[in-house]
Enzyme design. Sequence first.
Site, PDB file in Angstrom:
ATOM      1  N   HIS A   1       0.844  -1.186   0.000  1.00 18.66           N
ATOM      2  CA  HIS A   1       0.000   0.000   0.000  1.00 18.66           C
ATOM      3  C   HIS A   1       0.881   1.238   0.000  1.00 18.66           C
ATOM      4  O   HIS A   1       1.506   1.564   0.998  1.00 18.66           O
ATOM      5  CB  HIS A   1      -0.923   0.000   1.218  1.00 18.66           C
ATOM      6  CG  HIS A   1      -1.819  -1.194   1.264  1.00 18.66           C
ATOM      7  ND1 HIS A   1      -1.424  -2.412   1.774  1.00 18.66           N
ATOM      8  CD2 HIS A   1      -3.092  -1.374   0.829  1.00 18.66           C
ATOM      9  CE1 HIS A   1      -2.410  -3.294   1.657  1.00 18.66           C
ATOM     10  NE2 HIS A   1      -3.434  -2.695   1.091  1.00 18.66           N
TER      11      HIS A   1
ATOM     12  N   GLY B   1      -3.334  -3.729  11.192  1.00 15.27           N
ATOM     13  CA  GLY B   1      -3.777  -4.193   9.888  1.00 15.27           C
ATOM     14  C   GLY B   1      -5.288  -4.387   9.938  1.00 15.27           C
ATOM     15  O   GLY B   1      -6.018  -3.760   9.174  1.00 15.27           O
TER      16      GLY B   1
ATOM     17  N   ASP C   1      -9.304   6.660   7.825  1.00 16.57           N
ATOM     18  CA  ASP C   1     -10.765   6.632   7.778  1.00 16.57           C
ATOM     19  C   ASP C   1     -11.298   5.247   8.132  1.00 16.57           C
ATOM     20  O   ASP C   1     -12.328   5.114   8.783  1.00 16.57           O
ATOM     21  CB  ASP C   1     -11.242   7.034   6.384  1.00 16.57           C
ATOM     22  CG  ASP C   1     -10.991   8.508   6.109  1.00 16.57           C
ATOM     23  OD1 ASP C   1     -11.576   9.345   6.818  1.00 16.57           O
ATOM     24  OD2 ASP C   1     -10.190   8.813   5.213  1.00 16.57           O
ATOM     25  N   GLY C   2     -10.599   4.210   7.667  1.00 13.87           N
ATOM     26  CA  GLY C   2     -11.038   2.849   7.957  1.00 13.87           C
ATOM     27  C   GLY C   2     -11.059   2.582   9.452  1.00 13.87           C
ATOM     28  O   GLY C   2     -12.013   2.027   9.993  1.00 13.87           O
TER      29      GLY C   2
ATOM     30  N   ASN D   1      -7.899  11.817   4.367  1.00 12.90           N
ATOM     31  CA  ASN D   1      -7.616  11.908   2.931  1.00 12.90           C
ATOM     32  C   ASN D   1      -8.823  11.631   2.041  1.00 12.90           C
ATOM     33  O   ASN D   1      -8.700  11.570   0.809  1.00 12.90           O
ATOM     34  CB  ASN D   1      -6.447  10.980   2.559  1.00 12.90           C
ATOM     35  CG  ASN D   1      -6.776   9.519   2.838  1.00 12.90           C
ATOM     36  OD1 ASN D   1      -7.928   9.116   2.860  1.00 12.90           O
ATOM     37  ND2 ASN D   1      -5.750   8.716   3.060  1.00 12.90           N
TER      38      ASN D   1
ATOM     39  N   HIS E   1      -4.613   4.006  -2.890  1.00 13.59           N
ATOM     40  CA  HIS E   1      -4.546   3.238  -1.647  1.00 13.59           C
ATOM     41  C   HIS E   1      -3.658   2.002  -1.787  1.00 13.59           C
ATOM     42  O   HIS E   1      -3.019   1.586  -0.826  1.00 13.59           O
ATOM     43  CB  HIS E   1      -5.967   2.817  -1.246  1.00 13.59           C
ATOM     44  CG  HIS E   1      -6.029   1.868  -0.096  1.00 13.59           C
ATOM     45  ND1 HIS E   1      -6.108   2.293   1.214  1.00 13.59           N
ATOM     46  CD2 HIS E   1      -6.018   0.516  -0.050  1.00 13.59           C
ATOM     47  CE1 HIS E   1      -6.143   1.244   2.003  1.00 13.59           C
ATOM     48  NE2 HIS E   1      -6.096   0.150   1.269  1.00 13.59           N
TER      49      HIS E   1
ATOM     50  N   GLU F   1     -16.860  -4.770  25.132  1.00 13.93           N
ATOM     51  CA  GLU F   1     -16.034  -5.979  25.189  1.00 13.93           C
ATOM     52  C   GLU F   1     -14.836  -5.859  24.238  1.00 13.93           C
ATOM     53  O   GLU F   1     -13.716  -6.250  24.567  1.00 13.93           O
ATOM     54  CB  GLU F   1     -16.861  -7.211  24.806  1.00 13.93           C
ATOM     55  CG  GLU F   1     -18.054  -7.483  25.716  1.00 13.93           C
ATOM     56  CD  GLU F   1     -19.271  -6.668  25.340  1.00 13.93           C
ATOM     57  OE1 GLU F   1     -19.250  -5.971  24.292  1.00 13.93           O
ATOM     58  OE2 GLU F   1     -20.257  -6.707  26.095  1.00 13.93           O
TER      59      GLU F   1
ATOM     60  N   HIS G   1     -27.364 -15.651  25.289  1.00 17.21           N
ATOM     61  CA  HIS G   1     -26.342 -15.519  26.322  1.00 17.21           C
ATOM     62  C   HIS G   1     -25.658 -16.835  26.658  1.00 17.21           C
ATOM     63  O   HIS G   1     -24.745 -16.851  27.478  1.00 17.21           O
ATOM     64  CB  HIS G   1     -26.958 -14.930  27.602  1.00 17.21           C
ATOM     65  CG  HIS G   1     -27.288 -13.464  27.494  1.00 17.21           C
ATOM     66  ND1 HIS G   1     -28.065 -12.960  26.493  1.00 17.21           N
ATOM     67  CD2 HIS G   1     -26.933 -12.399  28.259  1.00 17.21           C
ATOM     68  CE1 HIS G   1     -28.181 -11.648  26.642  1.00 17.21           C
ATOM     69  NE2 HIS G   1     -27.498 -11.279  27.696  1.00 17.21           N
TER      70      HIS G   1
END
Lengths: 671, 671
Positions: free
Chosen positions: A35, A124, A162-163, A192, A265, A414, A476
Amino acid sequence: MDLNALRTANPDHWSKATAIRALTLDAVAAANSGHSGMPMGMADVATVLFEKHLKFDAADPRWPDRDRFILSAGHGSMLLYSLLHLVGDAQFPIEELKNFRQMGARTAGHPENFLADGVETTTGPLGQGIANSVGFAMAEEILRARYGKKIVDHYTYVIAGDGCLMEGVSQEAITLAGRHKLSKLIVMWDNNNITIDGPVSLSDSTDQIERFRSAQWHVIEADGHNPADIDAALTEARASDLPTMIACKTHIALGHAAQDTSKGHGALTDAEQMAAAKAAYGWTAGPFEIPADVKAAWEAIGKRGADERRAWEERFDSMPRSKRETFNRALNLDAPKKLSATIKAFKKQMSESAPKLATRASSEKTLEVLNPVMTETVGGSADLTGSNNTKTGDLGVFDTDNRAGRYIYWGVREHGMAAAMNGMALHGGIRPYGGTFMCFTDYARPAMRLSALMKIPVVYVMTHDSIGLGEDGPTHQPVEHLAISRATPNTLVFRPADTIETAEAWEIAVTQKSTPSVISLTRQGVPTVRTEHKNNNMVERGAYVLADAEGKRQVILIATGSEVHLAMQAREMLQAEGIGTRVVSMPCMELFAQQDEKYRKRVLPGGAVRVGIEAGVRQGWDQWLFGERGKYGKAAFVGMDRFGASAPAEELFEKFGITAKGIAAAAKGLL
Amino acid sequence: MDLNALRTANPDHWSKATAIRALTLDAVAAANSGHSGMPMGMADVATVLFEKHLKFDAADPRWPDRDRFILSAGHGSMLLYSLLHLVGDAQFPIEELKNFRQMGARTAGHPENFLADGVETTTGPLGQGIANSVGFAMAEEILRARYGKKIVDHYTYVIAGDGCLMEGVSQEAITLAGRHKLSKLIVMWDNNNITIDGPVSLSDSTDQIERFRSAQWHVIEADGHNPADIDAALTEARASDLPTMIACKTHIALGHAAQDTSKGHGALTDAEQMAAAKAAYGWTAGPFEIPADVKAAWEAIGKRGADERRAWEERFDSMPRSKRETFNRALNLDAPKKLSATIKAFKKQMSESAPKLATRASSEKTLEVLNPVMTETVGGSADLTGSNNTKTGDLGVFDTDNRAGRYIYWGVREHGMAAAMNGMALHGGIRPYGGTFMCFTDYARPAMRLSALMKIPVVYVMTHDSIGLGEDGPTHQPVEHLAISRATPNTLVFRPADTIETAEAWEIAVTQKSTPSVISLTRQGVPTVRTEHKNNNMVERGAYVLADAEGKRQVILIATGSEVHLAMQAREMLQAEGIGTRVVSMPCMELFAQQDEKYRKRVLPGGAVRVGIEAGVRQGWDQWLFGERGKYGKAAFVGMDRFGASAPAEELFEKFGITAKGIAAAAKGLL
């Protein structure tokens, strides 16, 4: 962008930042994958951070009081690798960059903490780094409260894309940081406007600035290609008494034909376009070549912190010896000397009093003796403190007015909890454990996998571990979650049968150095099955003979956790009919698999039928029912093959046939 | 709170709302477990919603154009059950409420969609309901665009608590709703300041109002105990052109001694305190008794929508027959007539051309023929459209200016995508599928489990399904994820070997009515192994003989997905040495397990050694290697027992020994 204007405005800065861009282009081209765009877009921000703000010494990337730099947008790994090479980190010679993404290289596709000292965390999977960073910053606060500002006083810097910010876990992270006013946490958002599928606007219209403000963060906007602007923002951020997000307006793949596009990207390997980009930068050096003056400038940055580190070492050495030892012991993940004797004494007492207890309560009792001798533990729960039994009297609650507190109310988060615990463990000096319901392993999964991959000994306290939780019903009631945890490499999954086994499981979990643990605990009460005290930690063998057959051994019952006492009852029924029956308690399949064949065959010899018993799915059991046997025998499994139901626990065990009678019948059906 | 003032200000409203509170107290006391405080706190809001706004007819809880009511805070299930009883839903006589949380009752601890028509979705795991609701609202938009406002025109109302809003998935949900301006989605936040561990402030300081605004929502604040205020807010919300969040200020466990405390969240069973609460309400009826006038008033509410429903039925009946049939077919999850022939023709063409393709590309090819004949499909990807190959030419992109679009750019939101797909499937009329990398199954897990538990046929398109993805490294390489999906009850896990098996897997997945599917697909190219066309869907049997032994059968190789062609190569090597070798392709273990014993034994007879081959962990394989055999044989497994690494794919297969040579050697080692 007018690159020429950028270059001429700040020529020294420009050449340093461009070295990152050039190395990125070269390494991605050599690997023909990777990338490119993110390192090219964030090179200016990273350069200013390293040159003016980040406290580090390239000669000792593990210096405990260094600032932490977390690349949450891990796909941009070449940003990190370029920086580590440029500043002179000995683990990152140019050969490593030439081997980007190749077998055995430190320069893995995404940064892997276990491959290099200079990589703080594995990223990642998006959102993980920013969520780790909350744990890093909390660990810093806790240790600063304990050792003082002279010994612990550093920032945690994060680059997030952004991810990262679209992933839900980022919300859990930033609201935690806001709640706890983690003012030494600084996130630089690579704003970006691009994701893989296209412009961010395709899938998102969030006002990130207002969003962070709503979480009680300080927010600064900066031009991500203007070094003075970035510098001012970082200075302001460091002074803030709130966590700070710097919205860095950047251009992905700056200067390349793919600039500002989603193509930017990915891997930018077209030779002509690369040449054009380098020409636009005014970069004339060959592939993987850095002009000597630029390299010298970067290496000077790499040495910027050397004096500060030496001064720190002097301060550290002047601390009282016992404090130094405790600091180092925790950092090295060594157990305190008292631990073993403490657990032994507790076991002795418990095997004598033989209480009927839920194992979650056994776990609390264990922690009551463990936490005082092991002061590096930090406990918590995702809003189930009273149910997970994770809080002990001595811990104190971590808060803005009590940074030394060792218990964290994580809220209904969690995933954020698990990721922050990873951050604490990675920071060092802290051994985190945290609780939720076993079923909500699902929410924490991405971070739990990373505990295993990153080789860090986080402890997950998972209570309400079967249909035994009763009326709350199938949403549950875990049935597949033991299998899920066991399927994960490098994870110890404990399902203790009683208070003794619970204490033994804890002893093993908190002495691990590179393996996380899942401790699976009951809601419902179970009797003590280990009524005879043994100094040895029997759970360490993974499985052992709890009660042997009287007479000819015809049946072996293998059970875990809350089903062990049912197996013992079934054994009585079978023995009463003259059927010799052994009961094997198997609290940890992974440890049993690690025993030598001789021990395994002693515990599970051939010649008898076998019944596996666990209130979960069969998956993972067949290896013990059929595997490793000198001669074929019959086997059965008593457990769950569907989701549970909402009803009182005893009725559910009856309904699904997980009873002493059901076990005895299953065994007899095989004879 | 001054209950007297509330009562005297709105006596009719008060008695209706108090009926909910009284039933909640009674049912929780009878069960001696449950959650009282939330229904008691939100009774006023729910009463106004049902009385003045919700479009429904208690006589037909599945009327397709009803408004949907989603109780995201599922622990407050007694709110929903009380409402359904009071309005006269035939499935909720008072006996059901008396059996709250008991075996076989519709009134499970948390609402289960499969137990009652009036329960729209299964909630309890926090955040799921609000994330489902995004899918409900999208489905309404899509179907409205397709069938017109006269046939589809309804709102989705959600009650969410602080826990829901703390879960990360809620952020993914609200940013999706904001991006898509889902104006008919209305969330009522139960703003009671309490979680299980204590006041919300213990763990959170988020300004929820600003947070929703940052996601482009309209926000209204209301007094959750003032019916006029609630009514005005709901009226305003319905008129908004944005999704709306109503912040309802409420008191948990209103009127009870535990009001405004975390104790109030749980089971309030103390008899004296219950009596005191009822006295404070002015409620004199006995347990489970509703005064006739109050019940009559509620039943009138239950009939409020009857005329509207009849009018809708007339409009529906006046639609062209083909449109009605398509509407009903999709609602009933029936396959279109053309599907089978379409898939057959595609398979024929592919077995003849026998392309070497990544199975993700095979999947795209299949979708190119499937989507045009099956117009109820809605596809999407979590920001990996080009990698997951989920978008086909005919779909169109769902957007504010194209509500008929059938493709959704979900953004980097695996969990939100999965939960929204659940909502779409539950809404009815849509068959959703969505893609991400197999490894990020982890992020979507909580919602994937609920697809299975809720019995809805969502399709998960999981690409890059092994170390075969190469350089991105271990954070992106699934090894335990097939095992995880297989461990989950009621889930079909497909790992097709080539284009033919991929098409067969899709055919099975999109004809399911009550089971979700995971389709595991390669990044890397694989040859066509099914070069002989068969009309029959072989994947339907779960496993089958792909190539039989020549000569005496000594070895059976069992493989899935990208390892099937390796098994075929290994077979050639072994046959060349005179070792008779059968290859079994096993694309779906669950379907194979469902075959009768005769078929299973025909495919996997005794008397030969067996080697299982899959680039994942062994867990789940032993049943096929050792189980169900007339006589003991030896077996081995060729796969992964650790995390992967970053390097080119072919090198990784070599490194981990997953090669034709490695398979042949494993087989020979057993002979």
